[in-house]
Design a protein around this motif. Structure first.
Motif, PDB file in Angstrom:
ATOM      1  N   ARG A  99      44.311  35.141  83.748  1.00 22.82           N
ATOM      2  CA  ARG A  99      43.332  34.305  84.439  1.00 22.82           C
ATOM      3  C   ARG A  99      42.037  34.278  83.640  1.00 22.82           C
ATOM      4  NH1 ARG A  99      41.342  38.003  89.590  1.00 22.82           N
ATOM      5  NH2 ARG A  99      40.717  39.855  88.382  1.00 22.82           N
ATOM      6  N   ASN A 100      41.205  33.291  83.936  1.00 24.26           N
ATOM      7  CA  ASN A 100      39.921  33.168  83.265  1.00 24.26           C
ATOM      8  C   ASN A 100      38.929  34.185  83.820  1.00 24.26           C
ATOM      9  OD1 ASN A 100      39.713  30.611  81.381  1.00 24.26           O
ATOM     10  ND2 ASN A 100      41.103  30.088  83.054  1.00 24.26           N
ATOM     11  N   TYR A 104      38.773  18.134  80.133  1.00 25.12           N
ATOM     12  CA  TYR A 104      37.874  19.271  80.356  1.00 25.12           C
ATOM     13  C   TYR A 104      36.523  19.121  79.650  1.00 25.12           C
ATOM     14  CZ  TYR A 104      42.111  21.392  82.174  1.00 25.12           C
ATOM     15  OH  TYR A 104      43.245  21.655  82.899  1.00 25.12           O
ATOM     16  N   TRP A 143      43.152  29.122  75.591  1.00 28.28           N
ATOM     17  CA  TRP A 143      43.629  28.352  76.724  1.00 28.28           C
ATOM     18  C   TRP A 143      44.996  27.688  76.575  1.00 28.28           C
ATOM     19  CZ3 TRP A 143      38.573  25.454  78.531  1.00 28.28           C
ATOM     20  CH2 TRP A 143      37.916  26.249  79.471  1.00 28.28           C
ATOM     21  N   SER A 175      35.790  24.916  85.729  1.00 31.10           N
ATOM     22  CA  SER A 175      34.568  25.612  86.140  1.00 31.10           C
ATOM     23  C   SER A 175      34.013  26.471  85.004  1.00 31.10           C
ATOM     24  CB  SER A 175      34.834  26.478  87.371  1.00 31.10           C
ATOM     25  OG  SER A 175      35.737  27.528  87.083  1.00 31.10           O
ATOM     26  N   PHE A 176      34.892  26.983  84.164  1.00 32.82           N
ATOM     27  CA  PHE A 176      34.438  27.748  82.999  1.00 32.82           C
ATOM     28  C   PHE A 176      33.661  26.832  82.054  1.00 32.82           C
ATOM     29  CE2 PHE A 176      34.717  29.534  78.771  1.00 32.82           C
ATOM     30  CZ  PHE A 176      34.519  30.890  78.958  1.00 32.82           C
ATOM     31  N   ASP A 202      40.190  25.976  82.529  1.00 31.74           N
ATOM     32  CA  ASP A 202      39.476  26.086  83.810  1.00 31.74           C
ATOM     33  C   ASP A 202      38.218  25.236  83.708  1.00 31.74           C
ATOM     34  OD1 ASP A 202      38.134  26.773  86.093  1.00 31.74           O
ATOM     35  OD2 ASP A 202      37.953  28.901  85.627  1.00 31.74           O
TER      36      ASP A 202
END
Length: 561
Positions: free
Chosen positions: A255-256, A341, A275, A292-293, A290
């Motif tokens: 996970r990030n 992204y 990623w 949000s990252f 991700d």
């Protein structure tokens, strides 16, 4: 007696005449060049190539072998997909055998003529590629000869000597008057001069024939340079705060990271999360990105250059690189991810690759860069220092890839790897410097493209005597854990001139512990190499292994003039 003398005189005259005819009387036989039996011969710079063109005018096709030898050695033909693939800085063109629909950067366009395959000869239509390579092609209606000129070529013109009405001058098959002649040229006719051989010039006529004329029969004239079209502005990476690249890789396994737990990283301007990973032989990529990252990174003024790996699986990689369709499958996913992204770059990290896939690795990069640049993405690639095994280092053609990418990250680690039979530094300063210099000197990669990859981790080495032999083992830990260990054991590190690092050793339970420490001292010396060689910047593996002071050390060092 008089009759005898007369007879001798006559014999001498006859012999002299024969010798004069034999040595000095020009051959008047007229022949045509053999052209080695080629139906439609091709000349470049006066050289006849042993392959034939086909068609004429807009239907003209040239053999793949000629195009590779003279025009672009990187033109590729894939038997598996029956495709001719041509690449430039901003275009990837695919022409399929016997198909009138081609693609440029994966966008279709229609052809008037197809790629043909005749036995082992692949013939490429010139109409769609003339603009790519800016060729000048001249076909003679008289002889069918095709003469090729490339931009930047120099043609030296000459004129047949003499005044109008004077005797014509011969062009011959060999540089001797005893060789048959191809034809006689009138004074004032133009020829192209390609070379000089003692008393002769090798010249080419407007009909494409190449032969030899005596120097006294040709007046050298002006040189013509085939115009070079100005290069279109290429892709330019977006400016970074601080000028030089200060990148850190972010490991992502399951996970990030929780970005709220990431502290300040002053001076950092690029983050590269791990990623995208090759999932199968068809080129499908596993996506762990991700959004949000990315939003967090952008809020910190960091660019995001997402990292793509081959999952370090050589068999899977070999299959995925083997055809245009599989390579393009990976590339198109990266283009999509870049849009999805809002990425600023893609960082290619292919490791553990078979040596036999060396050319396919280059081709993947060659095809990826134009499409990624089209989306405004910076393209970088990670390489090891030179040396080591085929799958570790030798598979990577740094010389070929250097001109293609925007940046090359040189991972100057591990000098002594996890299972090394000998304890030692992860990256001693002399070893690091030698590694980066070799790539500049041997592979011609300019410092403006090189990014120095540095380790944030340290290996704790354990040496144990078993059955009279020293067994060595290691484990990688963060900078913070090393500092905690030093405090806990009340150790006093000493600076090791040989490695350019602080070093400490101690004995515990009969085992010798050795540590070449990664800390502010070692990182500062590496950053100073960036300034010494004016490299593009520094990249660190990986975020989370450093102590907080490291960011200021890098920032301050890179800022020095």
């Amino acid at each position: 007696m008089k009759w005898f003398l007369f007879f001798v005189f006559v014999c001498c005259v006859i012999a002299g005449g024969y010798l004069y005819w034999q040595w000095y009387w020009p051959n008047s036989t007229i022949v045509e060049p053999s052209m080695k039996g080629l139906e439609k011969p091709i000349y470049y710079k006066g050289k006849l190539y042993e392959v034939s063109a086909s068609g004429e005018k807009e239907s003209l096709k040239l053999p793949l072998s000629f195009m590779q030898e003279v025009v672009d050695p990187d033109i590729r033909y894939e038997k598996e997909s029956q495709s001719v693939i041509l690449t430039t800085k901003d275009k990837v063109v695919r022409l399929k055998t016997n198909e009138l629909t081609a693609v440029v950067n994966e966008k279709p366009f229609e052809l008037k003529f197809t790629v043909d395959q005749q036995d082992d000869t692949v013939l490429i239509p010139m109409e769609p590629v003339l603009d790519l390579y800016r060729l000048q092609i001249k076909e003679s209606e008289e002889t069918g000869v095709v003469t090729i000129h490339k931009e930047g070529d120099t043609i030296r013109w000459g004129t047949v000597s003499g005044q109008p009405g004077e005797k014509a001058k011969a062009i011959r098959s060999e540089p001797t008057i005893k060789a048959p002649k191809y034809r006689d040229l009138d004074p004032g006719e133009s020829v192209m001069i390609w070379s000089a051989l003692e008393e002769w010039y090798e010249v080419q006529l407007s009909n494409g024939w190449v032969g030899f004329m005596k120097k006294e029969h040709v007046v050298p004239g002006q040189e013509e340079v085939i115009p070079v079209e100005p290069e279109k502005p290429g892709f330019v990476p977006k400016p970074l705060d601080g000028g030089k690249i200060n990148l850190t890789w972010q490991q992502v396994y399951n996970r990030n990271p929780d970005t709220s737990q990431i502290g300040p990283m002053p001076g950092l301007n690029v983050i590269s999360p791990q990623w995208f990973h090759l999932e199968n032989e068809e080129g499908l990529l596993k996506n762990m990105a991700d959004a949000s990252f990315v939003q967090w990174a952008h809020s910190q003024n960091y660019q995001v250059w997402a990292l793509v790996t081959n999952s370090f699986d050589p068999k899977r990689t070999s299959e995925a690189l083997s055809t245009y369709d599989r390579r393009m499958n990976m590339i198109k996913q990266l283009v999509t991810f870049g849009k999805m992204y809002q990425l600023q770059g893609i960082n290619i990290d292919f490791e553990n690759v078979y040596l036999k896939d060396k050319e396919n690795m280059v081709q993947f990069v060659r095809e990826a860069v134009p499409l990624l640049h089209e989306q405004g993405l910076v393209v970088s690639i990670d390489v090891t220092v030179k040396g080591g095994s085929e799958t570790y280092s030798l598979f990577m053609d740094r010389e070929a890839i250097g001109p293609l990418v925007d940046y090359m990250m040189v991972m100057t680690y591990d000098e002594h790897w996890a299972s090394s039979p000998k304890a030692g530094s992860v990256a001693s300063l002399p070893w690091v410097e030698k590694g980066i210099v070799r790539i500049m000197e041997e592979d011609g990669v300019p410092p403006s493209k090189l990014v120095l990859g540095v380790p944030y981790y340290t290996r704790i080495w354990t040496e144990e005597i078993k059955d009279g032999k020293t067994e060595v083992s290691s484990k990688a830990v963060s900078m913070e854990k090393i500092q905690d260990l030093i405090k806990e054991k009340q150790l006093t590190p000493a600076f090791d001139e040989k490695t350019g690092q602080n070093y400490v050793e101690y004995t515990e339970d009969g085992k010798k512990i050795k540590i070449w420490i990664e800390d502010a001292t070692s990182i500062r010396s590496r950053a100073e190499l960036v300034n010494k060689y004016n490299l593009a910047g520094i990249a660190s593996w990986s975020r989370g292994f450093e102590t907080p002071d490291i960011w200021e050390v890098i920032k301050e060092t890179l800022a020095q003039p």
